[in-house]
Design an enzyme around this catalytic site. Structure first.
Site, PDB file in Angstrom:
ATOM      1  N   GLY A  20      37.759  42.700  49.306  1.00 32.23           N
ATOM      2  CA  GLY A  20      38.262  43.986  48.827  1.00 32.23           C
ATOM      3  C   GLY A  20      38.673  43.971  47.371  1.00 32.23           C
ATOM      4  N   LEU A  21      37.914  43.275  46.539  1.00 34.01           N
ATOM      5  CA  LEU A  21      38.321  43.060  45.144  1.00 34.01           C
ATOM      6  C   LEU A  21      38.019  44.230  44.220  1.00 34.01           C
ATOM      7  CD1 LEU A  21      37.041  39.381  44.718  1.00 34.01           C
ATOM      8  CD2 LEU A  21      39.412  40.123  45.021  1.00 34.01           C
ATOM      9  N   GLY A  24      37.816  51.251  43.549  1.00 34.87           N
ATOM     10  CA  GLY A  24      36.845  52.262  43.140  1.00 34.87           C
ATOM     11  C   GLY A  24      35.534  52.152  43.888  1.00 34.87           C
ATOM     12  N   VAL A  26      34.200  52.058  47.417  1.00 41.26           N
ATOM     13  CA  VAL A  26      34.725  52.432  48.730  1.00 41.26           C
ATOM     14  C   VAL A  26      34.371  51.400  49.797  1.00 41.26           C
ATOM     15  CG1 VAL A  26      34.653  54.181  50.547  1.00 41.26           C
ATOM     16  CG2 VAL A  26      34.701  54.883  48.136  1.00 41.26           C
ATOM     17  N   HIS A 137      37.106  39.209  38.898  1.00 40.58           N
ATOM     18  CA  HIS A 137      36.090  38.399  39.578  1.00 40.58           C
ATOM     19  C   HIS A 137      34.709  38.564  38.960  1.00 40.58           C
ATOM     20  CE1 HIS A 137      35.675  42.282  41.612  1.00 40.58           C
ATOM     21  NE2 HIS A 137      34.504  41.897  42.079  1.00 40.58           N
ATOM     22  N   GLU A 174      29.007  47.527  32.019  1.00 43.82           N
ATOM     23  CA  GLU A 174      28.638  47.161  33.387  1.00 43.82           C
ATOM     24  C   GLU A 174      27.138  46.929  33.551  1.00 43.82           C
ATOM     25  OE1 GLU A 174      31.028  47.113  36.248  1.00 43.82           O
ATOM     26  OE2 GLU A 174      32.383  46.875  34.552  1.00 43.82           O
ATOM     27  N   ARG A 213      34.369  52.582  34.456  1.00 40.07           N
ATOM     28  CA  ARG A 213      34.174  51.194  34.028  1.00 40.07           C
ATOM     29  C   ARG A 213      33.341  51.063  32.758  1.00 40.07           C
ATOM     30  NH1 ARG A 213      33.118  47.947  39.735  1.00 40.07           N
ATOM     31  NH2 ARG A 213      34.737  48.997  40.964  1.00 40.07           N
ATOM     32  N   HIS A 249      29.404  53.160  39.652  1.00 43.85           N
ATOM     33  CA  HIS A 249      28.329  52.971  38.676  1.00 43.85           C
ATOM     34  C   HIS A 249      27.361  54.138  38.808  1.00 43.85           C
ATOM     35  CE1 HIS A 249      29.177  48.414  39.046  1.00 43.85           C
ATOM     36  NE2 HIS A 249      29.640  48.826  37.881  1.00 43.85           N
ATOM     37  N   ASN A 364      29.850  45.264  51.037  1.00 46.34           N
ATOM     38  CA  ASN A 364      30.606  45.012  49.809  1.00 46.34           C
ATOM     39  C   ASN A 364      30.262  46.021  48.712  1.00 46.34           C
ATOM     40  OD1 ASN A 364      32.686  43.185  49.473  1.00 46.34           O
ATOM     41  ND2 ASN A 364      31.347  41.393  49.393  1.00 46.34           N
ATOM     42  N   CYS A 370      21.505  47.564  43.364  1.00 49.57           N
ATOM     43  CA  CYS A 370      22.500  46.611  42.856  1.00 49.57           C
ATOM     44  C   CYS A 370      21.936  45.200  42.783  1.00 49.57           C
ATOM     45  CB  CYS A 370      23.734  46.596  43.760  1.00 49.57           C
ATOM     46  SG  CYS A 370      24.824  48.012  43.571  1.00 49.57           S
TER      47      CYS A 370
END
Length: 446
Positions: A20-21, A24, A26, A137, A174, A213, A249, A364, A370
């Site tokens: 859960g790092l 933003g 969900v 992270h 990003e 971001r 993103h 995740n 991604c």
């Protein structure tokens, strides 16, 4: 000059877990402390790579980064032998151990922004690793990313791998998750499209719930660094309300490729003007610009976020038609599934939809888009890429066996405290660099 788009997918690392790092994101928040299956995660991603390679698309692989990051833990003040460091961090600051152990580098859309040689001032392919300053992270990734890219794209006459932008919120970057490129054909000059969430120095709307971001200043700096022409570059702001709805993103609300932009009705601030600028600039390069805009009444932003409809890959086939690669979750949402059926049956440029099970990554917050970094390469550039990273039958089998040998099939948050996990990961990565022929990439190998 003839060129094609290659996709380099991130291979999921042995420490894949749910901590859960990512505030933003969900899915990341909703699955905090769940039990992960690193072996399944890696195999799901590898199967996607292989199937796309079998369909004729150029497909490569990017290796995982070393995790847990002992460098980070030592920089944060934890000294002593490695097993002792892990034990003390797990006891006194488990959130730092989770950050140091994250396998988030698997999402290579955030690895870098890439401009092909047809667009740049010096005729070389330019890479800028993303600084990812918004999350601890991820902010530790860019040095390893640069090292890996320089090993894979090593010919300095054809490739430039820059340092990341300075790590400040004003230049929050990003990577390719907020960037796409439109063109008449891959080998011709194109229009590069940068999407940002806020500006550090210009007044404008900003999200209120979740952080933006990407900054305008970072996007502009990357474009300048790559030597892109102003008349072939477009900047757009992502709608603040969709960021607050979990679109952390731009690739969660839009995807583009070649002549087509596939996006939600609410993706951008002043959306019509964005379309107009893209259309005009691409027309000057003899390209036709097509928009497939999904109405909010048909697919809501909430549905887009939960299904990851737009976190898809838009791939151009040899016949000029386009294929949309979506996660299985799109078929499990009735409204999204109905829209995709309608899209495939229409005369839109997208006429085929491929569905993949990427459940471990999706939990995740990472879908097909991604997991991949797009790099447009001409024939000479493609020949200059490290040869061992291209997916074929042989490499697929070797990687599948490697995953089977080295990965756990269960990883709970408490398991991050096991010092054996570090040794398991290093043993696996040491063997992987030999499989891919990339030399000594990792700190422990040096």
């Amino acid at each position: 000059m003839q060129a094609t788009e290659a996709n380099f997918d991130g291979l999921v690392g042995p420490t894949h877990n749910y901590a859960g790092l990512s505030f933003g994101n969900v899915a990341s928040q909703n699955n905090d402390k769940s039990i992960a299956n690193p072996k399944m995660a890696a195999k799901q991603g590898l199967r996607k790579m292989k199937q796309l390679a079998d369909l004729g698309f150029k497909q490569g692989v990017l290796p995982p980064q070393e995790r847990p990051s002992m460098r980070l833990l030592r920089e944060l003040g934890f000294a002593g032998d490695e097993a002792g460091v892990i034990e003390r961090v797990a006891k006194n600051a488990p959130e730092l151990l989770a950050a140091a152990s994250s396998a988030s580098a698997m999402w290579t859309a955030n690895a870098a922004t890439v401009s092909p040689s047809a667009d740049t001032h010096d005729g070389r392919v330019h890479f800028t690793p993303a600084n990812l300053t918004s999350k601890l992270h991820r902010a530790i990734e860019h040095e390893s990313t640069r090292r890996t890219l320089r090993a894979m794209f090593a010919d300095p006459s054809r490739f430039v791998v820059h340092e990341a932008l300075p790590g400040t919120p004003a230049l929050g970057d990003e990577g390719a998750a907020n960037h796409t490129r439109f063109c008449a054909e891959y080998g011709a000059k194109g229009v590069e499209f940068f999407v940002y969430g806020r500006s550090e120095y210009r007044r404008g709307p900003e999200p209120k719930r979740f952080p933006a971001r990407q900054t305008f200043e970072a996007s502009r700096a990357v474009a300048h660094r790559h030597g892109l022409a102003d008349d072939a570059t477009v900047y757009a702001q992502q709608t603040p309300d969709v960021i607050d709805a979990g679109v952390f993103h731009n690739d969660v609300i839009a995807v583009g490729n070649a002549r087509t932009l596939f996006c939600h009705q609410l993706a951008f601030v002043d959306q019509k003007s964005v379309y107009d600028e893209l259309r005009v600039k691409l027309a000057k390069l003899n390209g036709e610009f097509n928009v497939i805009e999904v109405p909010d009444a048909q697919v809501s932003v909430a549905d887009a976020v939960s299904s990851y409809l737009f976190n898809s890959q838009l791939l151009l086939r040899g016949d000029g038609r386009q294929v949309l690669v979506v996660p299985q979750e799109c078929r499990e949402n009735s409204r999204v599934a109905a829209y995709l059926d309608e899209l495939a049956a229409s005369k839109a440029p997208i006429d085929d939809v491929l569905v993949f099970d990427l459940r471990e990554s999706m939990k995740n917050g990472g879908g097909p888009a991604c997991l991949r970094l797009r790099v447009v390469l001409n024939e000479a550039e493609r020949a200059a890429v490290a040869p061992g990273v291209w997916i074929d039958d042989t490499l697929f089998t070797r990687l599948d066996d490697w995953i089977e040998k080295h990965y756990r099939d269960r990883l709970a948050p408490a398991d991050l405290a096991d010092p054996k996990l570090l040794n398991e990961s290093r043993t696996a990565l040491d063997e992987l660099t030999q499989i891919l022929g990339l030399g000594s990439l990792y700190d422990f190998q040096r």
